[in-house]
Design an enzyme around this catalytic site. Structure first.
Site, PDB file in Angstrom:
ATOM      1  N   TRP A 151       0.804  -1.222   0.000  1.00 18.58           N
ATOM      2  CA  TRP A 151       0.000   0.000   0.000  1.00 18.58           C
ATOM      3  C   TRP A 151       0.836   1.271   0.000  1.00 18.58           C
ATOM      4  O   TRP A 151       0.432   2.294  -0.540  1.00 18.58           O
ATOM      5  CB  TRP A 151      -0.933   0.018   1.230  1.00 18.58           C
ATOM      6  CG  TRP A 151      -1.974  -1.044   1.128  1.00 18.58           C
ATOM      7  CD1 TRP A 151      -1.956  -2.273   1.739  1.00 18.58           C
ATOM      8  CD2 TRP A 151      -3.168  -1.013   0.333  1.00 18.58           C
ATOM      9  NE1 TRP A 151      -3.056  -2.992   1.385  1.00 18.58           N
ATOM     10  CE2 TRP A 151      -3.833  -2.248   0.517  1.00 18.58           C
ATOM     11  CE3 TRP A 151      -3.738  -0.062  -0.515  1.00 18.58           C
ATOM     12  CZ2 TRP A 151      -5.030  -2.540  -0.110  1.00 18.58           C
ATOM     13  CZ3 TRP A 151      -4.931  -0.369  -1.143  1.00 18.58           C
ATOM     14  CH2 TRP A 151      -5.571  -1.588  -0.933  1.00 18.58           C
ATOM     15  N   SER A 158       8.398   6.872  -4.374  1.00 17.55           N
ATOM     16  CA  SER A 158       7.088   7.523  -4.456  1.00 17.55           C
ATOM     17  C   SER A 158       7.198   8.778  -5.307  1.00 17.55           C
ATOM     18  O   SER A 158       8.091   9.593  -5.118  1.00 17.55           O
ATOM     19  CB  SER A 158       6.594   7.909  -3.059  1.00 17.55           C
ATOM     20  OG  SER A 158       5.537   8.852  -3.180  1.00 17.55           O
ATOM     21  N   GLU A 210      -6.017   4.632  -8.664  1.00 17.38           N
ATOM     22  CA  GLU A 210      -6.046   5.792  -7.755  1.00 17.38           C
ATOM     23  C   GLU A 210      -6.618   6.986  -8.517  1.00 17.38           C
ATOM     24  O   GLU A 210      -5.881   7.732  -9.150  1.00 17.38           O
ATOM     25  CB  GLU A 210      -4.626   6.118  -7.253  1.00 17.38           C
ATOM     26  CG  GLU A 210      -4.103   5.130  -6.241  1.00 17.38           C
ATOM     27  CD  GLU A 210      -2.866   5.637  -5.486  1.00 17.38           C
ATOM     28  OE1 GLU A 210      -2.399   6.759  -5.785  1.00 17.38           O
ATOM     29  OE2 GLU A 210      -2.400   4.905  -4.605  1.00 17.38           O
TER      30      GLU A 210
HETATM   31 ZN    ZN Z   1      -0.642  10.052  -4.453  1.00 19.60          ZN
END
Ligand code: ZN
Length: 259
Positions: A151, A158, A210
């Site tokens: 997750w 990132s 997302e």
């Molecule tokens: Zn994000």
């Protein structure tokens, strides 16, 4: 006789070692041949961690690919602009981000940047908290780490650490999340943003759908990605292929002239 045997034994080992070195060199050359663009940016450690290349930051800043296999270099730098709610983004994307928000608001939507730039330390903290939460649920440390990493991205993997991505949410007292996500999916490319993790590309991106996470890639790339229906991983690969094809054509051209 014994000396002769020992010499023979040594020769065998020298031959075996040479073979092993050549074998590993061949594997490296093959791997780097495929991924030659990132070769110059890799440290020996990165190379040894097969599949964990460093993100290539030498070309277009807006197309830097960051994911599980492409880490942000430790010395990556950018200038940040602070938004009215305290979130920060790379200054180069601010004008387009503002233009996109103005357009969405003109269409009657209320939205905000819930998450912009994140430091590697903040990313680590989020990961640690997630691991801790899984441990509290009764999982072992190893299990908790594995679950958390499904997750939360490991630091330096990132996109938020680039400052080029934003998580956009609806102010639900005025607009529904669905209406904001739908508007973004239809219009973001006009402002140089793409939905980075679409539902039909999860196998390639490795991340679930997302609808709130948007990445700046520039108008030209965003329009092309929208038109071709490709995600950033695919688009970067297409750019590499077209670059290599142009180089091949150039070489062919000079070869024809010389001969
Ligand atoms: Zn994000």
């Amino acid at each position: 006789m014994r000396r002769y045997k020992r010499r023979k034994f040594c020769k065998k080992w020298v031959r075996l070692s040479l073979f092993a070195i050549l074998f590993f060199l061949a594997i490296f050359t093959f791997k780097k041949g495929i991924d030659s663009v990132t070769w110059a940016e890799n440290s020996i450690w990165d190379i040894l961690q097969l599949g964990e290349n460093q993100a290539d930051i030498s070309d277009n800043w807006n197309l830097v690919l960051v994911n599980r296999n492409h880490r942000i270099p430790k010395d990556y730098e950018m200038e940040l602009t602070e938004l009215s709610n305290g979130q920060k983004v790379d200054s180069r994307i601010y004008p387009e981000l503002q233009a996109m928000f103005d357009a969405a608001r003109a269409d009657g939507l209320q939205l905000f940047v819930r998450e912009g730039y994140r430091t590697s330390e903040e990313q680590q903290q989020i990961l640690d908290e997630k691991i801790e939460a899984y441990e509290k649920e009764g999982n072992s440390r190893i299990e908790a780490e594995k679950l958390a990493k499904e997750w939360v991205a490991v630091p330096r993997t990132s996109e938020h650490e680039l400052g080029l991505s934003v998580d956009i949410n609806a102010d639900t007292s005025i607009s529904s999340s669905d209406s904001v996500y739908t508007w973004l999916a239809e219009n973001a490319h006009r402002y140089g943003f793409v939905k980075r993790y679409p539902s039909d590309k999860t196998k390639i991106t490795g991340i679930s759908n997302e609808p709130w996470h948007y990445r700046y890639v520039g108008k030209e790339a965003a329009e092309e990605m929208e038109e071709k229906g490709v995600c950033l991983e695919e688009y970067v690969e297409l750019c590499k292929q077209s670059f290599l094809e142009t180089e091949r054509q150039k070489r062919r051209f000079w070869w024809t002239i010389r001969n």
